[in-house]
Design a protein around this motif. Structure first.
Motif, PDB file in Angstrom:
ATOM      1  N   ALA A   1       0.856  -1.172   0.000  1.00  0.00           N
ATOM      2  CA  ALA A   1       0.000   0.000   0.000  1.00  0.00           C
ATOM      3  C   ALA A   1       0.901   1.233   0.000  1.00  0.00           C
ATOM      4  CB  ALA A   1      -0.903  -0.001   1.230  1.00  0.00           C
ATOM      5  N   MET A   2       0.351   2.340  -0.420  1.00  0.00           N
ATOM      6  CA  MET A   2       1.141   3.557  -0.525  1.00  0.00           C
ATOM      7  C   MET A   2       0.405   4.728   0.116  1.00  0.00           C
ATOM      8  SD  MET A   2       2.529   5.544  -3.917  1.00  0.00           S
ATOM      9  CE  MET A   2       0.951   6.304  -4.176  1.00  0.00           C
ATOM     10  N   GLY A   3       1.170   5.588   0.734  1.00  0.00           N
ATOM     11  CA  GLY A   3       0.591   6.780   1.316  1.00  0.00           C
ATOM     12  C   GLY A   3       1.387   8.006   0.934  1.00  0.00           C
ATOM     13  N   TRP A   4       0.704   9.123   0.901  1.00  0.00           N
ATOM     14  CA  TRP A   4       1.349  10.427   0.746  1.00  0.00           C
ATOM     15  C   TRP A   4       1.155  11.177   2.064  1.00  0.00           C
ATOM     16  CZ3 TRP A   4       4.509  12.106  -3.010  1.00  0.00           C
ATOM     17  CH2 TRP A   4       4.492  11.446  -4.235  1.00  0.00           C
ATOM     18  N   PHE A   5       2.239  11.620   2.636  1.00  0.00           N
ATOM     19  CA  PHE A   5       2.227  12.399   3.856  1.00  0.00           C
ATOM     20  C   PHE A   5       2.780  13.789   3.543  1.00  0.00           C
ATOM     21  CE2 PHE A   5       1.526   9.154   7.170  1.00  0.00           C
ATOM     22  CZ  PHE A   5       1.651   7.998   6.406  1.00  0.00           C
ATOM     23  N   ARG A   6       2.523  14.713   4.441  1.00  0.00           N
ATOM     24  CA  ARG A   6       3.134  16.030   4.313  1.00  0.00           C
ATOM     25  C   ARG A   6       3.512  16.561   5.686  1.00  0.00           C
ATOM     26  NH1 ARG A   6      -2.092  19.645   2.308  1.00  0.00           N
ATOM     27  NH2 ARG A   6      -3.221  19.666   4.306  1.00  0.00           N
ATOM     28  N   GLN A   7       4.519  17.402   5.668  1.00  0.00           N
ATOM     29  CA  GLN A   7       4.972  18.015   6.918  1.00  0.00           C
ATOM     30  C   GLN A   7       5.293  19.475   6.663  1.00  0.00           C
ATOM     31  OE1 GLN A   7       8.244  16.002   8.865  1.00  0.00           O
ATOM     32  NE2 GLN A   7       7.678  16.898  10.829  1.00  0.00           N
ATOM     33  N   ALA A   8       4.535  20.326   7.315  1.00  0.00           N
ATOM     34  CA  ALA A   8       4.760  21.765   7.240  1.00  0.00           C
ATOM     35  C   ALA A   8       5.701  22.162   8.367  1.00  0.00           C
ATOM     36  CB  ALA A   8       3.437  22.509   7.343  1.00  0.00           C
ATOM     37  N   PRO A   9       6.391  23.283   8.223  1.00  0.00           N
ATOM     38  CA  PRO A   9       7.313  23.717   9.280  1.00  0.00           C
ATOM     39  C   PRO A   9       6.625  23.826  10.631  1.00  0.00           C
ATOM     40  CG  PRO A   9       7.627  25.030   7.311  1.00  0.00           C
ATOM     41  CD  PRO A   9       6.416  24.182   7.060  1.00  0.00           C
ATOM     42  N   GLY A  10       7.231  23.211  11.628  1.00  0.00           N
ATOM     43  CA  GLY A  10       6.693  23.276  12.973  1.00  0.00           C
ATOM     44  C   GLY A  10       5.508  22.386  13.247  1.00  0.00           C
ATOM     45  N   LYS A  11       5.155  21.575  12.273  1.00  0.00           N
ATOM     46  CA  LYS A  11       3.993  20.698  12.444  1.00  0.00           C
ATOM     47  C   LYS A  11       4.408  19.233  12.299  1.00  0.00           C
ATOM     48  CE  LYS A  11       0.428  23.950  10.978  1.00  0.00           C
ATOM     49  NZ  LYS A  11      -0.778  24.136  10.135  1.00  0.00           N
ATOM     50  N   GLU A  12       3.542  18.362  12.787  1.00  0.00           N
ATOM     51  CA  GLU A  12       3.811  16.944  12.654  1.00  0.00           C
ATOM     52  C   GLU A  12       3.510  16.455  11.240  1.00  0.00           C
ATOM     53  OE1 GLU A  12       2.994  15.361  17.223  1.00  0.00           O
ATOM     54  OE2 GLU A  12       2.089  14.372  15.504  1.00  0.00           O
ATOM     55  N   ARG A  13       4.144  15.372  10.874  1.00  0.00           N
ATOM     56  CA  ARG A  13       3.870  14.771   9.587  1.00  0.00           C
ATOM     57  C   ARG A  13       2.473  14.161   9.613  1.00  0.00           C
ATOM     58  NH1 ARG A  13       8.606  11.271   6.912  1.00  0.00           N
ATOM     59  NH2 ARG A  13       9.645  13.172   7.649  1.00  0.00           N
ATOM     60  N   GLU A  14       1.686  14.456   8.603  1.00  0.00           N
ATOM     61  CA  GLU A  14       0.307  13.980   8.567  1.00  0.00           C
ATOM     62  C   GLU A  14       0.015  13.238   7.273  1.00  0.00           C
ATOM     63  OE1 GLU A  14      -2.531  17.156   8.545  1.00  0.00           O
ATOM     64  OE2 GLU A  14      -1.624  18.169   6.828  1.00  0.00           O
ATOM     65  N   LEU A  15      -0.885  12.290   7.372  1.00  0.00           N
ATOM     66  CA  LEU A  15      -1.300  11.552   6.193  1.00  0.00           C
ATOM     67  C   LEU A  15      -2.260  12.390   5.357  1.00  0.00           C
ATOM     68  CD1 LEU A  15      -1.365   8.857   4.615  1.00  0.00           C
ATOM     69  CD2 LEU A  15      -3.331   8.211   6.031  1.00  0.00           C
ATOM     70  N   VAL A  16      -1.968  12.470   4.080  1.00  0.00           N
ATOM     71  CA  VAL A  16      -2.809  13.218   3.154  1.00  0.00           C
ATOM     72  C   VAL A  16      -3.746  12.275   2.405  1.00  0.00           C
ATOM     73  CG1 VAL A  16      -2.775  14.645   1.074  1.00  0.00           C
ATOM     74  CG2 VAL A  16      -1.083  15.027   2.878  1.00  0.00           C
ATOM     75  N   ALA A  17      -3.173  11.184   1.909  1.00  0.00           N
ATOM     76  CA  ALA A  17      -3.956  10.218   1.139  1.00  0.00           C
ATOM     77  C   ALA A  17      -3.245   8.870   1.158  1.00  0.00           C
ATOM     78  CB  ALA A  17      -4.150  10.684  -0.301  1.00  0.00           C
TER      79      ALA A  17
END
Length: 123
Positions: A32-48
């Motif tokens: 399975a595959m996921g796309w995560f993102r991490q903005a400055p000062g924030k935790e890495r979060e699952l996008v899709a």
């Protein structure tokens, strides 16, 4: 499996980008595959996320209706099509792969990670 994310860049609000995640080393369709993102000062979060066959997908509420995750197991590549981009979408985007679909929303269950690609959305 080794993952290589690409396609990030600078785009104006309302624009679109398509991220790609090229897999090598092992059979991409096993994961399975996921796309995560991490903005400055924030935790890495699952996008899709998407299961191995593409028959099951998940989207965070913040991107639902704007982003589309897909995969091509013949090309060993996953994609994240992003449309109607907003400044709050600015982040480093990572692709990741995991065995199975259980607990797909938990980043700790992902075994392999790409290096990240920066998406910057200007207002």
């Amino acid at each position: 499996v080794q993952l290589q994310a690409s396609g990030g860049g600078l785009v104006q609000a309302g624009g679109s980008l398509r991220l790609s995640c090229a897999a090598s080393g092992r059979t991409f369709s096993n994961y399975a595959m996921g796309w995560f993102r991490q903005a400055p000062g924030k935790e890495r979060e699952l996008v899709a996320a998407i299961n191995w066959s593409g028959t099951s997908t998940y989207y965070a509420d913040s991107v639902k209706g704007r982003f589309t995750i897909s995969r091509d197991n013949v090309k060993n590549t996953g994609y994240l099509q992003m449309s109607s981009l907003k400044p709050e979408d600015t982040a480093v985007y990572y692709c990741a792969a995991k065995v199975g679909w259980t607990r797909y929303s938990s980043k700790e269950t992902y075994n392999y990670w790409g290096q990240g690609t920066l998406v910057t959305v200007s207002s």
